[in-house]
Scaffold this active site. Structure first.
Site, PDB file in Angstrom:
ATOM      1  N   GLU A 162       0.853  -1.205  -0.124  1.00 46.96           N
ATOM      2  CA  GLU A 162      -0.057  -0.003  -0.134  1.00 46.96           C
ATOM      3  C   GLU A 162       0.875   1.091  -0.079  1.00 46.96           C
ATOM      4  O   GLU A 162       0.671   2.114   0.924  1.00 46.96           O
ATOM      5  CB  GLU A 162      -1.002  -0.056   1.242  1.00 46.96           C
ATOM      6  N   GLU A 319      -6.752  -7.281  -0.820  1.00 47.96           N
ATOM      7  CA  GLU A 319      -7.056  -7.445   0.696  1.00 47.96           C
ATOM      8  C   GLU A 319      -8.381  -6.856   0.841  1.00 47.96           C
ATOM      9  O   GLU A 319      -8.837  -6.044   0.232  1.00 47.96           O
ATOM     10  CB  GLU A 319      -6.311  -6.255   1.506  1.00 47.96           C
TER      11      GLU A 319
HETATM   12  C1  GAL Z   1      -4.001  -2.151   5.032  1.00 48.81           C
HETATM   13  C2  GAL Z   1      -2.854  -2.829   5.247  1.00 48.81           C
HETATM   14  C3  GAL Z   1      -2.932  -4.184   5.893  1.00 48.81           C
HETATM   15  C4  GAL Z   1      -3.707  -4.036   7.255  1.00 48.81           C
HETATM   16  C5  GAL Z   1      -4.987  -3.654   6.706  1.00 48.81           C
HETATM   17  C6  GAL Z   1      -6.112  -3.559   8.019  1.00 48.81           C
HETATM   18  O1  GAL Z   1      -4.141  -0.942   5.062  1.00 48.81           O
HETATM   19  O2  GAL Z   1      -2.225  -3.303   3.861  1.00 48.81           O
HETATM   20  O3  GAL Z   1      -1.510  -4.497   6.329  1.00 48.81           O
HETATM   21  O4  GAL Z   1      -3.146  -3.020   8.166  1.00 48.81           O
HETATM   22  O5  GAL Z   1      -5.034  -2.378   6.032  1.00 48.81           O
HETATM   23  O6  GAL Z   1      -7.252  -3.167   7.438  1.00 48.81           O
END
Ligand code: GAL
Length: 692
Positions: A162, A319
């Protein structure tokens, strides 16, 4: 720099040699003892997990000191995963620099606009432009790529994580130097920069490059073009880091595709992903639902935009969450059915990978209350049972893999320059929210059951669409104005809104009345903006008397071919035009001068879509409740029907083989949050408008 290569997607292959959709998560085994790894791998097999992202935050573990390395644990995890048939999207591990590095080199730490240092202790505490950070990061990337180039588990590289989530705007001296270099490349001469930045204003004229600074905390509003260029530069600086890591990977592992996880979601503005898409072999995205009245519209909108960024090719959902996150003021879990529904909505919009943050819920650290595929309660839990169920559903949808999203007839444009410029300070209103306006149009189309593509401006081929909606297209260079004019004259139907066409690429106002460079095309002239204070509204003389908020315009018609579709009934501009449309060439150009919100726009849209002959593809009772999205290849169409609500919906007369979902006597039954996917034969020359 190497030339762009065709996108390559790391599809897993099933035991029969057929292609599968990706299913998996971020996997952080370094947080757990060895015996848990064995259980992890067993449960991954049970769930159908076939790819995990590994080592994202492992720098300190991989390189415990400046001169020592420890890969043994990662070797073991990679081997274990490979033996279980799980591929690895291996991170370059550069997202969170270890304490030894920041102690030795505090000059890599980012600095805010107010001069505060962002200290270590969380993550992403590095300056995108720090040469010292770059050297150390690339050394790590080289070490990882050398060691794992031939590991059979490796399916893709995951650069950093990210990029820009926490460190997009760095105002340090490194940033100042890099910003000046960037400006030199953009403007060549100081004269050109002074002209573009309008430095005659407030005595800001620069006589040497090193007088120029990032927009640090100032006594009043910093120069708007300086601010805008700093946004452009900051996005480019992170992209430059991405490219630097990518070059090492391409040199050492030329056959392994490279990605990084974008964050196409509300509230994240700093990175111009339309511009970054070329830098990766396949586009990946992270998306989290922020609960609210339009939350699932927003999910669909972002997935759709990600597909636009990816050029309608399959993309990787890197994610999302199985349930609650940890970073909202109140972190609400998902309701039964929402886990699968949310995932499949991404697939409907082109995701060929469904991955979560994270595999196993952490026992310690800032994210210990963030949901995961294996929750604190363990595998004996509804969440894990849902995870296993989703794995089965994704297996049944393997045929969808590799298909593209079918083009819709309506496009909504999304433009980073307009977003950045329209939301700057010292404007008619501080309340304007670019993303929200674009989302309102999308929500309105969802309510009507009309499919739309959300497409980034530079990549858009307008002529492919019957209707192009350009909400708050604030920054319109001459070339774009010409393209839009050609589109309309050639038969396209353009719809745009308040605060569009107002400035050029340097954020200078197009003179002679608004909407500036679009004035002629729209056949209107605006002498003054009438922004509305929070809580104020005006009425329009449309059916249902929708309220306009945020903005009004004092509009005059300038062309005999401009008609008034709606007038203000109340407010300072009562009786004046509020919504107009000009027929031009074979098409038309419409203007909506106030914020109507999703509901108001749903009332107005049928009139705006009518000249293009675009109408709903869904039966009346399903409109607004069911979302339809289509993927296709030359032979098949895959129609996704998604129940957005908490009541069951029945769809009669549905045709095609049901890949997932339930039919009862020829009627497709969609339970609350249910999803059905139908396979239909593609008619040559598609698209085919309706599923019934
Ligand atoms: C994203 C990140 C992850 C985790 C996740 C939690 O921003 O890439 O490592 O922190 O959010 O929602």
């Amino acid at each position: 720099m190497t030339s762009p290569r065709p996108p390559r997607f790391p599809y897993p292959v099933g035991p029969d040699g057929s292609r599968r959709l990706v299913y998996g998560a971020d996997y952080n085994p370094e947080q757990w003892p060895r015996e848990v790894w064995e259980e992890d791998v067993r449960l991954m097999r049970e769930a159908g997990v076939n790819v995990v992202s590994l080592a994202i935050f492992s720098w300190a573990r991989l390189q415990p000191t400046a001169d020592s390395w420890d890969f043994t644990w990662l070797d073991e995890v990679m081997d274990l995963l490979h033996a279980a048939g799980v591929g690895v999207d291996l991170a370059t591990a550069t997202a969170s620099p270890p304490p030894w590095l920041t102690t030795a080199h505090p000059e890599i730490l980012p600095v805010t606009a107010t001069g505060e240092t962002l200290w270590p202790g969380a993550r992403q505490h590095w300056r995108p432009t720090s040469p010292v950070f770059r050297t150390h990061a690339l050394r790590l990337v080289r070490a990882l790529a050398t060691r794992y180039a031939d590991h059979p588990a490796l399916v893709a590289w995951h650069i950093n994580n990210e990029l820009g989530c926490h460190n997009v705007y760095d105002h340090s001296d490194d940033a100042a130097r890099a910003f000046r270099d960037w400006l030199r490349r953009r403007y060549t001469s100081l004269d050109a920069l002074n002209q573009a930045w309008g430095t005659a204003f407030w005595s800001q004229h620069y006589s040497a490059w090193d007088q120029i600074l990032p927009p640090r905390l100032a006594a009043s509003h910093p120069n708007p073009t300086q601010q805008l260029d700093f946004k452009r530069f900051s996005s480019d600086a992170l992209k430059d880091h991405l490219l630097a890591e990518r070059e090492v990977l391409r040199e050492l592992t030329p056959h392994t595709p490279v990605t990084t996880n974008f964050m196409v979601m509300s509230g994240i503005k700093g990175m111009n992903y339309a511009d970054w898409a070329q830098a990766v072999d396949f586009v990946s995205n992270d998306h989290y639902v922020v609960p609210g009245p339009q939350d699932r519209d927003e999910l669909s909108f972002c997935a759709n935009l990600t597909s636009g960024i990816a050029g309608h090719r399959p993309w990787f959902l890197m994610e999302h969450s199985t349930g609650a996150v940890n970073w909202q003021p109140v972190n609400v879990p998902k309701r039964p059915g929402e886990l699968a529904r949310d995932s499949l909505l991404h697939v409907a919009h082109g995701a060929d990978a469904v991955c979560f943050f994270q595999w196993r819920q952490s026992a310690a650290g800032a994210e210990k209350y963030h949901s995961a595929m294996v929750p604190h309660a363990g595998a004996d839990s509804d969440v894990f049972r849902d995870v296993v169920g989703l794995g089965g559903t994704l297996r049944s949808l393997a045929a969808v893999g590799g298909t593209e999203r079918e083009k819709a007839r309506v496009a909504i444009l999304f433009d980073w320059d307009s977003r950045w410029a329209a939301e700057q300070d010292s404007h008619p209103t501080a309340l304007l929210d670019y993303h929200r306006e674009a989302l309102d149009w999308y929500s309105a189309l969802l309510r009507l059951g009309v499919r739309a593509d959300v497409v980034p401006v530079p990549q858009s081929d307008f002529s492919a669409y019957d209707v192009v909606i350009a909400p708050v297209l604030h920054m319109v260079p001459q070339t774009l104005a010409k393209e839009l004019t050609r589109y309309v004259e050639g038969g396209g139907h353009l719809v745009t809104t308040y605060f569009s066409g107002v400035v050029d690429e340097n954020d200078h106002v197009w003179l002679g009345g608004y909407p500036g460079v679009l004035r002629e095309l729209l056949g209107i002239r605006i002498e003054e903006f009438g922004p509305l204070p929070e809580g104020d509204s005006v009425e329009l003389d449309l059916d249902g008397a929708p309220a306009g908020t945020l903005w009004t315009d004092r509009i005059s018609l300038t062309d005999g071919d401009t008609e008034v579709l709606a007038r203000y009934r109340t407010g300072a501009y009562a009786t004046r035009p509020a919504v107009t449309r000009r027929t031009a060439g074979h098409g038309s150009a419409a203007y909506v001068s106030t914020r109507l919100g999703a509901q108001g726009l749903a009332g107005l849209l049928p009139a705006l879509l009518a000249p293009a002959g675009v109408s709903s593809e869904l039966p009346e009772h399903a409109r607004g409740v069911v979302e339809q999205a289509v993927r296709r290849d030359a032979d098949n169409r895959y129609v996704f029907l998604v129940n957005r609500g908490d009541e069951a919906v029945a769809l009669p007369g549905v045709s095609g083989e049901v890949l997932t979902g339930r039919t009862d006597g020829g009627v497709l039954a969609l339970p609350p949050y249910g999803v059905a996917v139908l396979r239909q034969a593609a008619r040559p020359g598609g698209p085919v408008p309706a599923h019934m």
